[in-house]
Write a protein that holds these residues in place. Structure first.
Motif, PDB file in Angstrom:
ATOM      1  N   THR A   1      48.938  33.393  51.524  1.00 20.63           N
ATOM      2  CA  THR A   1      48.383  34.739  51.730  1.00 20.63           C
ATOM      3  C   THR A   1      47.911  34.959  53.160  1.00 20.63           C
ATOM      4  O   THR A   1      47.209  35.921  53.445  1.00 20.63           O
TER       5      THR A   1
ATOM      6  N   ASP B   1      49.882  35.962  44.920  1.00 17.39           N
ATOM      7  CA  ASP B   1      48.629  36.688  44.729  1.00 17.39           C
ATOM      8  C   ASP B   1      47.529  35.687  44.403  1.00 17.39           C
ATOM      9  O   ASP B   1      47.508  35.106  43.323  1.00 17.39           O
ATOM     10  N   ASP B   2      46.637  35.472  45.333  1.00 14.47           N
ATOM     11  CA  ASP B   2      45.501  34.562  45.140  1.00 14.47           C
ATOM     12  C   ASP B   2      44.233  35.342  45.452  1.00 14.47           C
ATOM     13  O   ASP B   2      43.589  35.156  46.473  1.00 14.47           O
ATOM     14  N   SER B   3      43.870  36.238  44.530  1.00 11.06           N
ATOM     15  CA  SER B   3      42.797  37.200  44.786  1.00 11.06           C
ATOM     16  C   SER B   3      41.783  37.272  43.658  1.00 11.06           C
ATOM     17  O   SER B   3      41.041  38.239  43.566  1.00 11.06           O
TER      18      SER B   3
ATOM     19  N   ASN C   1      43.090  39.436  48.659  1.00 10.70           N
ATOM     20  CA  ASN C   1      43.725  38.183  49.055  1.00 10.70           C
ATOM     21  C   ASN C   1      43.151  37.676  50.368  1.00 10.70           C
ATOM     22  O   ASN C   1      42.988  36.465  50.551  1.00 10.70           O
TER      23      ASN C   1
END
Length: 583
Positions: free
Chosen positions: A251, A279-281, A290
């Motif tokens: 990201t 997607d690391d949110s 993110n």
């Protein structure tokens, strides 16, 4: 119209070059001002002007300082405020060393949407600005605890410009993308310690892997859980401990590259397309989320390298997801930049040439003693069952007990508090739960090869229970937990402008901790989880000894063994597994 700076004093001396200026604009009509404010450093010239949003009369500005005295100009409409700040570069050899890792057979670009610059130079700029934002965050949040604006230092060149190195690993791209996160951490830890970098024992590596790749199925399948997303991601991890904080770059394309980009990036409401990009949110799915989670998680891992454990709240829990709130005003939107910065003025960072693993070229305010208990057990009005979806996609069902179930625990905690507060000058805080897996269990080390890195904690969708804090936090969950703040305040890598004492060893004999330099913190962590559940702090007077009593530990934690962590006035840290029967 009146301009006021609320968080800094005129002429204040800082040990970091990117201060956050928080202030207010009072309009002549008395109505909340909405619009923009321009800022520039008179020492660098008017061409460096940056515009920042003003929302309901509030603003937040970041400005770069030169070594020495600086005159900051803030202009809203026709009104201009002159504000002087002094940056004094600390004389310390200990630093955080930003690093971008590329494979030996790869060009080193990171994954990004089409049309977005994903070169190594872009990565270096993003990583360096991120490191400086974390440096500023640490200073502001320690100040929030009354501990002064102390923070870590970023490696610089002889001209005082921050560095971001490119490190070429011996791993091929194919090999690196088949290794687990833990294997990658240990491999890079060994390579870095055997490299030609200077002053390795005085460095904490803040490292990012260029080869992270998210490859979901090509049939349009959209992963639903974080575990699904990770299953399609190669070359990614989030691990920290010893001297290495290691993170993926899945990201990184959402990160800001310059000060002008910070507000636009932290307010970017576009949604990540999970069929194409990672997607690391924490399930929020926006570009801004993110950025907040990625930058915040890298601080969490850096915190582990600073000997911090998981905590019930704050950065060492999941508070890093709110990092965007520190640098933006609620409701802020990007504003048009009136004067664009020229490329010649981007010499604020120094980008080193590629190197490989065998050839390297390259006034604290007096804080009050706070005596309080943080109550985690909250009585519920009815019996209910909550279903929680964790960060990794797993599901946990939890039944909330009936009212009054926690009264005996509260009484025991109160008894412990009274006993300690009447018997020593320490402050004490207790919580009834611990959070997250263990961090390093060995004595404090700088070498990453002899430490055990720690993962990120899970992110529940429903809070487990409110934790009452004596300190009022300005940015929700984005703060340092109290014991983390105290540990950082006296840590060897956290610089203040005062001289440090010579190193001394801590000793633990028959339940008594000794340090000739004077103790500042005693912390208890659970085993095997490694979460902080109790601490004593000594801010006004540092005793040379502190005795643990088995009866005290019985009151706060029903466990046969705890991890004892102690820090003295010189920043020496001792970690020791302690059986209650041995006390």
């Amino acid at each position: 119209m009146k301009l006021r700076v609320c968080n800094l004093q005129p002429g204040e001396v800082l040990c970091y070059p990117l201060p956050l200026i928080v202030g207010e604009v009072e309009s002549d009509s008395g109505k909340p001002e909405v619009g923009s404010i321009d800022s520039w450093n008179e020492n660098t010239g008017h061409t460096s002007t940056i515009s920042w949003p003003v929302v309901n009369g509030k603003f937040k500005v970041l400005v770069r300082l030169k070594n020495g005295e600086n005159t900051i100009k803030l202009q809203c409409g026709q009104d201009i405020l002159d504000f002087k700040l002094t940056y004094t570069r600390p004389k310390t050899t200990k630093c955080v060393r930003p690093l971008y890792i590329k494979c030996c057979d790869d060009a080193g670009s990171f994954q990004a949407p089409p049309g977005v610059d994903n070169s190594m130079v872009a990565a270096q700029r993003k990583i360096l600005l991120g490191a400086q934002l974390l440096q500023t965050f640490t200073a502001e949040k320690l100040h929030e605890h009354g501990l002064g604006r102390a923070t870590f230092q970023i490696e610089t060149n002889c001209d005082g410009e921050p560095l971001c190195h490119i490190f070429t690993t011996s791993l091929t791209l194919r090999k690196a993308q088949t290794m687990t996160g833990m294997d990658l951490w240990f491999h890079f830890a060994r390579e870095l310690m055997n490299s030609d970098f200077k002053d390795k024992d005085d460095s904490k590596w803040y490292a990012f892997m260029s080869f992270t790749r998210y490859n979901p199925p090509m049939d349009g399948f959209r992963p639903q859980t974080h575990a699904d997303i990770l299953s399609y991601t190669r070359g990614h991890t989030a691990l920290g401990g010893g001297g290495l904080a290691l993170f993926g770059t899945g990201t990184l394309h959402t990160w800001a590259e310059s000060l002008e980009e910070i507000v636009p990036r932290f307010t970017d409401n576009r949604r990540i397309d999970r069929t194409l990009l990672m997607d690391d949110s924490a399930y929020r799915e926006f570009y801004w989320a993110n950025y907040a989670t990625g930058l915040g998680a890298s601080l969490h891992e850096l915190g582990h390298s600073f000997d911090l454990a998981h905590t019930p709240t704050g950065i060492m829990a999941r508070g890093f997801d709110d990092l965007n709130k520190v640098f933006t005003v609620k409701g802020a939107r990007p504003v048009e930049q009136k004067v664009q910065r020229t490329m010649s003025s981007l010499k604020e960072i120094s980008l080193t040439k590629k190197i490989n693993n065998s050839n390297h070229t390259s006034s604290v305010k007096k804080a009050p003693v706070i005596v309080h208990i943080e109550k985690t057990f909250q009585a519920q009005p009815i019996l209910q069952t909550l279903v929680v979806r964790n960060y990794d996609g797993s599901v946990i069902k939890k039944t909330i007990p009936t009212p009054g179930h926690d009264r005996p625990v509260r009484e025991k905690l109160k008894l412990l508090q009274l006993r300690r507060s009447s018997g020593s000058s320490a402050s004490s805080s207790s919580t009834a739960i611990a959070s997250g897996p263990s961090s390093a269990a060995s004595s404090t080390v700088t070498s990453p090869t002899v430490a055990t890195p720690a993962h990120l904690p899970r992110s529940p969708s429903v809070e487990k229970g409110a934790v009452r804090q004596e300190v009022r936090f300005a940015d929700d969950r984005a703060h340092w937990y109290r014991s983390s703040a105290v540990l950082l305040r006296y840590h060897r890598w956290i610089t203040t402008l005062e001289p440090r004492d010579s190193t001394e060893k801590l000793e633990f004999v028959s339940g008594c901790i000794h340090s000739s330099a004077g103790l500042r913190l005693v912390e208890l962590r659970s085993i095997p989880e490694g979460g902080v559940f109790h601490h004593w702090e000594f801010l006004q007077k540092a005793p040379t000894s502190f005795t643990l009593h088995k009866t005290d530990l019985d009151l706060v934690k029903c466990t046969p063994e705890v991890m004892l962590v102690a820090e003295d006035n010189s920043g020496n840290i001792m970690k020791r597994k302690t059986a209650l029967d041995d006390l």
